[in-house]
Design an enzyme around this catalytic site. Structure first.
Site, short mmCIF file in Angstrom:
data_model
loop_
_atom_site.label_atom_id
_atom_site.label_comp_id
_atom_site.label_asym_id
_atom_site.label_seq_id
_atom_site.Cartn_x
_atom_site.Cartn_y
_atom_site.Cartn_z
N ASP A 163 0.97 -1.07 0.20
CA ASP A 163 -0.28 0.11 -0.02
C ASP A 163 0.52 0.91 -0.17
O ASP A 163 1.29 1.60 0.81
CB ASP A 163 -0.40 0.14 1.14
CG ASP A 163 -2.07 1.04 1.42
OD1 ASP A 163 -1.62 1.93 0.81
OD2 ASP A 163 -2.46 1.26 2.37
N LYS A 175 2.54 11.31 -3.09
CA LYS A 175 1.34 10.84 -4.25
C LYS A 175 1.22 11.77 -5.18
O LYS A 175 0.34 11.33 -5.90
CB LYS A 175 0.99 10.04 -3.02
CG LYS A 175 -0.04 9.23 -3.62
CD LYS A 175 -0.77 7.91 -2.80
CE LYS A 175 -2.11 7.28 -3.50
NZ LYS A 175 -2.41 6.08 -2.63
N GLU A 230 -7.22 0.35 -4.65
CA GLU A 230 -7.07 -0.02 -3.43
C GLU A 230 -8.10 0.09 -2.91
O GLU A 230 -8.61 -1.04 -1.24
CB GLU A 230 -7.35 1.73 -3.15
CG GLU A 230 -5.28 2.52 -2.86
CD GLU A 230 -5.25 4.23 -2.56
OE1 GLU A 230 -6.00 4.89 -2.33
OE2 GLU A 230 -4.03 4.22 -2.97
N ASP A 273 -13.02 5.37 2.85
CA ASP A 273 -11.29 6.39 2.62
C ASP A 273 -11.77 6.92 3.61
O ASP A 273 -10.93 7.60 2.72
CB ASP A 273 -10.88 5.44 1.86
CG ASP A 273 -9.15 5.74 1.78
OD1 ASP A 273 -8.77 5.77 2.92
OD2 ASP A 273 -8.33 5.10 0.55
#
Ligand code: AMP
Length: 622
Positions: free
Chosen positions: A21, A83, A183, A205
């Site tokens: 991850d 990211k 994800e 999330d």
């Protein structure tokens, strides 16, 4: 002796395949072992690797906890949240880049570069350092094995360029990418939802700085993304900020404003706020405490969970709004979702769980650690790809609508956002003026109503159309998105068979931020857009009417009485004037007026057409 050596050799070269991850705030490795996925952590050390890199004055970069520890003392050389910049150009990333204490630029290929200590470094290089650290942890945790390849997760809305940048990072880190997996899909796999009866899964999330919700479909073990929504700047950090605000409000009575804006104060306040927030997930009240080195005093007060929940209620509501949007895109009601999965540290907040449960009318899965569930799912996927029994295919959606600019600058949408790929749609277009032999197509992407507010994907021209009267050509335009997300647009004139084709990468260089921004802009500007579209349409309509009047000037002068002619001329002038501006009401009024004033002319023309038809024929034919 030889036997032992061989054994040792085997031990040191043992190759493993893992799931990673690669998160905005933290990253984590996991592996499939003894029939289930498990996190790879070194005994006595934290499992999560902070996705942070620090470049010291001398020596190699620091990564993870060591880098995060430098953040306060050396912020100018510490990189967080890389990211957000993966696969993005300077223009895409400018809003995020502004909050960074670095110079950013672009190389000749449009790849973002961050200036650190006089060296230009790209996001994939920084991600590679994080991946390297994650891999080292995995190798150490697995007793000196070597990571050969990995499944790496990315957000469901990551575009081609962002996925490619993630692959580049892995290559730079020296490992093979077995697959890039979404994800939310990984999170669902971790709970084994691919093997149950679930038809649709909502994955909520909420991390430290970002919120995503995805709705997935599972049919016979095949995952599809039905829709995604979210907010790239909403998360646990905002919960902390809500408590920092509380502190500032109360301290404002005793402290001057500059003390409250002091970066050292803010940093300390944020840390205290996070500590209190985390404690409140487990107990009904907790002390919010802060030492103020400047004045040497300590401030402390009890915060109840209820008070905290009130403070964060608007933030939680924003996540629910995104969930509703996502449901509506997936064309589902909340009660049609079969399973709900929670991901991200902030879903430990009881009020968040309760809100999600209420919205979907069912308790979410909480059995696994929300910080680990994505890595665990990535490990499960790695196992599948290494020859496990489950066969899981992944599908994608196009995150923004695709369409063509029409006359007057409006957009005709051919493929709606969140359509599953591959998909295609065909629509008919025609020529606009008499004798037109070519049509220019402008392909755009976005939710706004006007082409100029959308992103241009490409332009092309269909030429060689035989001259015909306006509106007679029949042009079929087909949009096709293949399984890799590549858009091909073809246009064919039906009567002559003239055709043209263009291939464009719909998502190249487009960012999650931009996607979010464009979506948000689409909603915020709905009314303004609607008006702008009407203005554009009205102007086009007036243009057609004015051309018709111009074309028949002579007939008008000859056949209309003076009063009617004057009225027509005035109406024409008013229409021309209105067409220069953007006043919706003025355009509507002048259109209505011109319509009325041109009616006598239209009647004369109709008469002429009828007479012509009659005179051209023999009496008995009439
Ligand atoms: P992630 O990005 O998924 O690692 O999530 C990190 C966020 O989760 C941070 O904002 C943390 O403060 C928050 N967090 C972690 N544990 C808890 C907890 N027990 N209660 C509330 N928030 C938490």
């Amino acid at each position: 002796m030889g036997y032992i050596e061989l054994d040792l050799l085997e031990e040191t070269t043992r190759k493993i395949v893992i799931g990673i991850d690669l998160g905005t705030t933290n990253s984590l490795p996991a592996i499939w072992r003894d029939g289930r996925p498990e996190v790879l952590r070194v005994e006595g050390e934290p499992a999560l690797v902070p996705s942070v890199v620090n470049f010291p004055e001398e020596g190699p970069p620091l990564v993870g906890h060591a880098a995060r520890a430098q953040a306060v003392v050396d912020p100018r050389h510490t990189i967080f949240s890389i990211k957000r910049f993966m696969g993005r150009g300077l223009a895409d990333a400018r809003a995020d880049a502004r909050s960074l204490p670095f110079e950013v630029s672009e190389n000749e290929n449009g790849v973002l570069q961050i200036d650190v200590r006089g060296r230009k470094i790209t996001p994939p290089e920084i991600s590679a350092l994080i991946l390297r650290r994650v891999i080292e942890q995995a190798e150490e945790a697995f007793g000196g094995a070597e990571v050969q390849s990995a499944v790496i997760t990315v957000p469901a809305y990551f575009d081609d360029a962002q996925r490619q940048a993630t692959r580049d990072a892995a290559r730079l880190a020296g490992i093979d990418v077995l697959r890039i997996v979404n994800e939310p899909t990984a999170a669902s796999l971790a709970y084994g939802l691919d093997q149950g009866d679930a038809g649709t899964v909502a994955v909520y999330d909420l991390g430290g700085g970002t919120f995503d919700v995805s709705i997935l479909s599972i049919e016979e073990g095949v995952f599809g993304v039905l829709a995604t929504a979210g907010d790239t700047h909403l998360g646990g950090d905002d919960f902390d900020a809500a408590l920092v605000d509380l502190m500032r409000e109360e301290l404002a009575r005793d402290l001057p404003e500059e003390d409250l804006d002091d970066p050292a104060f803010l940093q300390a306040a944020r840390l205290a706020a996070e500590k209190c927030k985390i404690a409140l997930s487990g107990s009904p009240a907790h002390d919010l405490a802060l030492s103020l080195p400047s004045s040497g005093t300590t401030w402390r007060r009890t915060v109840t969970r209820e008070e905290f929940e009130q403070r964060i209620a608007p933030l939680v509501e924003r996540t629910l709004d995104a969930c509703r949007r996502c449901l509506s895109d997936a064309k589902l009601r909340a009660d049609e979702v079969d399973e709900v999965v929670l991901v991200g540290g902030s879903t430990r907040v009881p009020a968040v769980r309760a809100a999600v449960e209420k919205l979907f009318g069912r308790p979410p899965h909480t059995g696994l650690d929300p910080d680990q569930v994505v890595a665990l799912g990535a490990a499960a996927q790695a196992q599948v790809l290494m020859g496990g029994t489950r066969d899981i295919l992944l599908m994608d959606v196009t995150p923004l609508s695709l369409g063509l600019e029409t006359m007057g600058g409006a957009v005709a949408k051919l493929i709606e956002r969140n359509s599953r790929v591959p998909c295609s749609h065909t629509e008919g277009f025609t020529t606009y003026v008499d004798g037109q032999t070519a049509i220019d197509f402008h392909i755009v992407q976005g939710e706004r109503e006007l082409a100029e507010d959308c992103r241009t994907l490409g332009r092309f021209r269909l030429s060689g159309i035989p001259p015909m009267a306006a509106g007679m050509a029949r042009v079929a335009v087909r949009f096709h998105i293949d399984a890799d997300g590549v858009l091909t647009v073809t246009a064919k004139e039906q009567t002559s068979g003239v055709a043209a084709e263009i291939e464009c990468k719909p998502m190249h260089g487009l960012t999650d931020e931009e996607v979010e921004e464009m979506l948000a802009a689409g909603f915020e500007n709905a009314q303004a857009d609607f008006d702008a579209r009407r203005v554009a349409d009205l102007k086009a309509e007036l243009g057609t009417m004015l051309r018709a009047v111009d074309k028949n000037q002579e007939t008008a002068r000859k056949q209309l009485d003076r009063e009617t002619l004057e009225d027509l001329e005035e109406a024409t002038q008013a229409a021309r004037k209105a067409r220069e501006g953007n006043d919706l009401d003025a355009l509507v009024r002048s259109r209505d007026r011109l319509e009325q004033a041109s009616q006598p002319l239209a009647a004369v023309l109709m008469d002429a057409v009828v007479k012509e038809a009659v005179t051209g024929k023999k009496l008995e034919d009439v």
